[in-house]
Structures are given as C-alpha cells and as structure tokens.
Design an enzyme around this catalytic site. Structure first.
Site, short mmCIF file in Angstrom:
data_model
loop_
_atom_site.label_atom_id
_atom_site.label_comp_id
_atom_site.label_asym_id
_atom_site.label_seq_id
_atom_site.Cartn_x
_atom_site.Cartn_y
_atom_site.Cartn_z
NE ARG A 163 -3.33 0.50 2.74
CZ ARG A 163 -3.14 1.21 3.86
NH1 ARG A 163 -2.45 0.71 4.86
NH2 ARG A 163 -3.63 2.42 3.98
NE ARG A 187 3.83 2.09 12.23
CZ ARG A 187 3.92 0.82 12.56
NH1 ARG A 187 3.72 0.43 13.79
NH2 ARG A 187 4.23 -0.09 11.69
CE LYS A 191 1.77 -5.34 6.50
NZ LYS A 191 1.55 -4.04 5.87
C1 BTN Z 1 0.65 -3.84 2.33
O1 BTN Z 1 0.59 -4.27 3.49
O2 BTN Z 1 1.20 -2.78 2.07
C2 BTN Z 1 0.01 -4.66 1.24
C3 BTN Z 1 0.91 -5.75 0.77
C4 BTN Z 1 0.32 -6.58 -0.35
C5 BTN Z 1 1.33 -7.53 -0.94
C6 BTN Z 1 0.72 -8.48 -1.92
S1 BTN Z 1 1.81 -9.78 -2.36
C7 BTN Z 1 0.72 -10.29 -3.61
C8 BTN Z 1 0.21 -9.04 -4.27
N1 BTN Z 1 1.13 -8.58 -5.30
C9 BTN Z 1 1.70 -7.44 -4.98
O3 BTN Z 1 2.55 -6.84 -5.68
N2 BTN Z 1 1.26 -6.99 -3.81
C10 BTN Z 1 0.27 -7.90 -3.24
#
Ligand code: BTN
Length: 257
Positions: free
Chosen positions: A62, A249, A121
């Site tokens: 994100r 947070r 996390k």
């Molecule tokens: C976050 O916490 O910021 C979200 C992370 C999301 C990661 C997943 S891995 C599979 C899919 N492909 C990506 O490039 N991102 C999501």
C-alpha cells in the site's frame, strides 16, 4: 516448489459452483501478481482468476511501498473478480476479516487491512480496481509471512504464521484461505460491509488505543463504522477516516501521546 504442491484443483472444485469461469494459476515468477492481473483486466480479461506467484520481482504494498518476500517464506497471491457492489466502502476490511478468520483465532486486524499478531505485522492486503466500459474488476493482493525472517535492524521482525501453526506451508495456507475469501467477497457484493462490522471489531487491535495517523491526526480509536471508516475520538470531536491512503499506528511506550 513444484506447481503440483499448490492445491489449485482443490480450490477450483470449491469455487467453480459459485463462479463457473473461475481459474487458478501458479507462476514460478512474476513482477507482481497485482500488476499482472491489473494488466489483464485493462486488456479486457474479466474471468475470475486466482494468481499465485512463487516469486515476485517487484511486489507492491500500500501507499507505493515495496513488498518483499522470499519463495517458501511467504504466500503471495492476487484474486481478480468482476464486481458491482452498491457500495465499495469496507471492501478491504472484509478481505481482512475473511483471511484472519481462516488463519487463527489470534490473528488481529489493524485498520484498514493489515493482519497483525502480538504487535507485529503478519500480512497485508492491496486492493486495486480497473474500470473498463462500465465494468469494474477488482484485484485483491495478499502477502502473508509464513516462516520467520530476521529483523532488518531498523524494525522488529514481522510475525510469521508458523509461530501459531507450526509447520504450515504457503500452499496449505492458500488452501485454507482461498474459497472462504471468495465466498466473503460474493457476500460483500450483495450486502456491503455492515454485516461484517462485528467480526472486524472482534479482531480490531486498535480499538480503545491511542493512535496517530500518517496525515497528523491523533486520538483514541473507537473502532470502525458500518461503512468501514476508522472512528477516532480526537480533542475536536469524533473524526471518521475513510481514506485507505492513510496509515495508522498505535502509540508505543517510547512515543509521547
Ligand atoms: C501492504 O501491506 O502494504 C500490502 C501488501 C500486499 C502484498 C501483496 S503480495 C501479492 C500481491 N502482489 C503485490 O505486488 N502486492 C500484493
């Protein structure tokens, strides 16, 4: 990992009665499962697809962050679905509820859509959407830490699922999550987030805590609204935060709330 280790057929058998044109695909390597399914959606491919990557070379998180993962140590997949809910709000929270409930009673949710255990996390969710010719395709990416990895020196080590489910593999985890996630999404499309609010609240790790947001708000979390907004009691009153472009947070012992 061999593609045969992945429970693609078992997942397909659970899902195809709900989505007859559903496919499951496992790739040894791709830049990002979200990027790949977004490219396909923009090219007019609308079939519901679960895409798993054993390795991502440009995983995305994100807010423009990088998502790093090692093959076998993590599960990385995305689900692409045509969807037309009356109200999209709370979609990413609904995804979190479904994943947490499939994983373990100890898995908590940190608004908007992080999976947390014991202040660390465990996983993240990246929701994106493509609109083409009046149709909306949603792409939901999930990254989960399966095996522990060391702290990077700056941050504490993230949580890993094997701490709570010893020996579980990425493939077995996908087998637990995929069909319930799709059922939750189809349900969300009909009813929206409101019926899931209490289930989010049962796992809400922020409720009742002093928190601060990336855009400068601070207050005490009152939980989430029926539309999935984070409700903050601030000095100026109750503030509802809707944007998923904000991170939140809890204050730690070292912070001065
Ligand atoms: C976050 O916490 O910021 C979200 C992370 C999301 C990661 C997943 S891995 C599979 C899919 N492909 C990506 O490039 N991102 C999501």
């Amino acid at each position: 990992m061999s593609p045969n280790t992945w429970p693609a057929e078992a997942i397909w058998e659970q899902v195809y009665p709900l989505l007859p044109d559903f496919t499951v695909e496992v790739l040894p390597e791709v830049d990002s499962t979200n990027s790949e399914l977004m490219r396909r959606a923009r090219a007019g491919q609308h079939e519901p697809t679960l895409l798993v990557a054993e390795r991502q070379t440009a995983g995305r998180g994100r807010m423009g962050r990088v998502w790093q993962s090692q093959p076998g140590d993590s599960l990385t997949f995305s689900l692409s679905l045509p969807m037309a809910p009356k109200d999209w709000s709370g979609l990413s929270l609904a995804v979190g509820v479904s994943l947490a409930e499939s994983l373990h009673p100890q898995v908590g949710l940190k608004w908007p859509n992080d999976l947390w255990v014991q202040e660390r996390k465990l996983g993240g969710i990246l929701v994106e959407a493509a609109s083409m010719g009046g149709r909306s395709q949603v792409v939901i990416g999930v990254g989960l830490n399966i095996r522990p990895r060391p702290a990077d020196g700056l941050n504490t080590a993230p949580a890993a699922l094997t701490e709570w489910r010893p020996g579980i593999t990425a493939a077995e985890t996908l087998g637990l999550l995929a069909a319930p996630l799709i059922r939750t999404l189809l349900h969300f499309e009909q009813t929206g987030f409101a019926p899931l609010q209490a289930r989010f609240e049962a796992r809400d790790v922020l409720k009742g805590r002093r928190v601060h947001t990336s855009d400068g708000a601070r207050g005490t979390s009152l939980g989430v609204s029926t539309s999935g907004a984070l409700r903050l009691q601030t000095d100026a009153g109750v503030l509802d935060i809707h944007s998923s472009e904000v991170s939140v947070r809890p204050f730690s012992a070292e912070d001065k709330p």
